[in-house]
Design a protein around this motif. Structure first.
Motif, short mmCIF file in Angstrom:
data_model
loop_
_atom_site.label_atom_id
_atom_site.label_comp_id
_atom_site.label_asym_id
_atom_site.label_seq_id
_atom_site.Cartn_x
_atom_site.Cartn_y
_atom_site.Cartn_z
N LEU A 1 77.20 53.13 -36.38
CA LEU A 1 76.93 51.86 -35.70
C LEU A 1 76.77 52.00 -34.18
N ILE A 2 76.51 53.21 -33.73
CA ILE A 2 76.36 53.47 -32.31
C ILE A 2 74.95 53.97 -32.04
N ALA A 3 74.39 53.52 -30.92
CA ALA A 3 73.07 54.01 -30.48
C ALA A 3 73.22 54.48 -29.05
N ARG A 4 72.18 55.12 -28.58
CA ARG A 4 72.15 55.56 -27.19
C ARG A 4 71.09 54.76 -26.46
N ARG A 5 71.39 54.44 -25.22
CA ARG A 5 70.48 53.61 -24.45
C ARG A 5 70.37 54.15 -23.04
N ALA B 1 71.33 49.04 -36.19
CA ALA B 1 71.98 49.88 -37.21
C ALA B 1 72.80 49.02 -38.17
N LEU B 2 73.34 47.91 -37.68
CA LEU B 2 74.12 47.02 -38.53
C LEU B 2 73.21 46.11 -39.37
N ILE B 3 72.16 45.62 -38.79
CA ILE B 3 71.29 44.65 -39.46
C ILE B 3 70.40 45.29 -40.52
N THR C 1 74.75 50.65 -48.84
CA THR C 1 73.76 51.34 -48.00
C THR C 1 74.41 51.83 -46.71
N MET C 2 75.25 50.98 -46.11
CA MET C 2 75.96 51.38 -44.89
C MET C 2 76.87 52.58 -45.17
N LEU C 3 77.56 52.57 -46.28
CA LEU C 3 78.38 53.71 -46.68
C LEU C 3 77.52 54.95 -46.85
#
Length: 166
Positions: A78-82, A94-96, A126-128
């Protein structure tokens, strides 16, 4: 898109849609459904990531130790880089993505007995699957001749590949 089918139990093995029956036709519907869910999930995730200017790819941990690397793999779901510096942020795309895909499947092609609660359950699976895929990417050997060396995993955020022309 490749991480979802690898990490989740395909519906054609589970037989969760008995309305689709057994045999080639049932297998085809289940396989197509899994492919559709993966396509919608991935498209949603990367389209929203582009809109939010996020990098949702998985990057291996630069840390050492089993618990730190495992924690990194789980949290990175659930983490992205920006930004140019690649700072980490919570990733709504990532959550949606997984939930948009399962909602689409339930209301577009699943049998009518499925509803929003089933879509949420499927989104959780799917998240798992993404968590399992990240753990696999973190711990699978990626030596000099492995398939993983051809992926982005051996680069840090923002680093250009030696094969890339600027």
């Amino acid at each position: 898109m490749s991480s979802t089918p690898l990490a989740r139990i395909p519906s054609w093995v589970r037989d969760w849609q008995p309305e689709w029956k057994q045999g080639a036709a049932g297998y085809g519907r289940r396989f197509g459904s899994d492919f559709g869910i993966a396509a919608v999930s991935t498209t949603t995730r990367y389209a929203l990531a582009q809109a939010f200017k996020e990098d949702t790819l998985y990057y291996r941990c630069e840390c050492t130790g089993l618990s730190r690397r495992l924690g990194h793999a789980v949290i990175s779901t659930l983490i992205a880089r920006r930004g140019d510096d690649g700072h980490r942020v919570f990733s709504f795309p990532a959550l949606i993505g997984p939930y948009a895909a399962s909602m689409t499947a339930v209301y577009a092609w699943y049998p009518s007995r499925y509803n929003g609660k089933d879509a949420l359950r499927m989104g959780n699976y799917t998240m798992l699957g993404y968590v399992v895929a990240n753990v696999g990417l973190e711990f699978i050997y990626s030596g000099p001749h492995s398939l993983l060396t051809r992926m982005h995993l051996n680069q840090s955020h923002g680093e250009l590949s030696s094969k890339t022309n600027p």
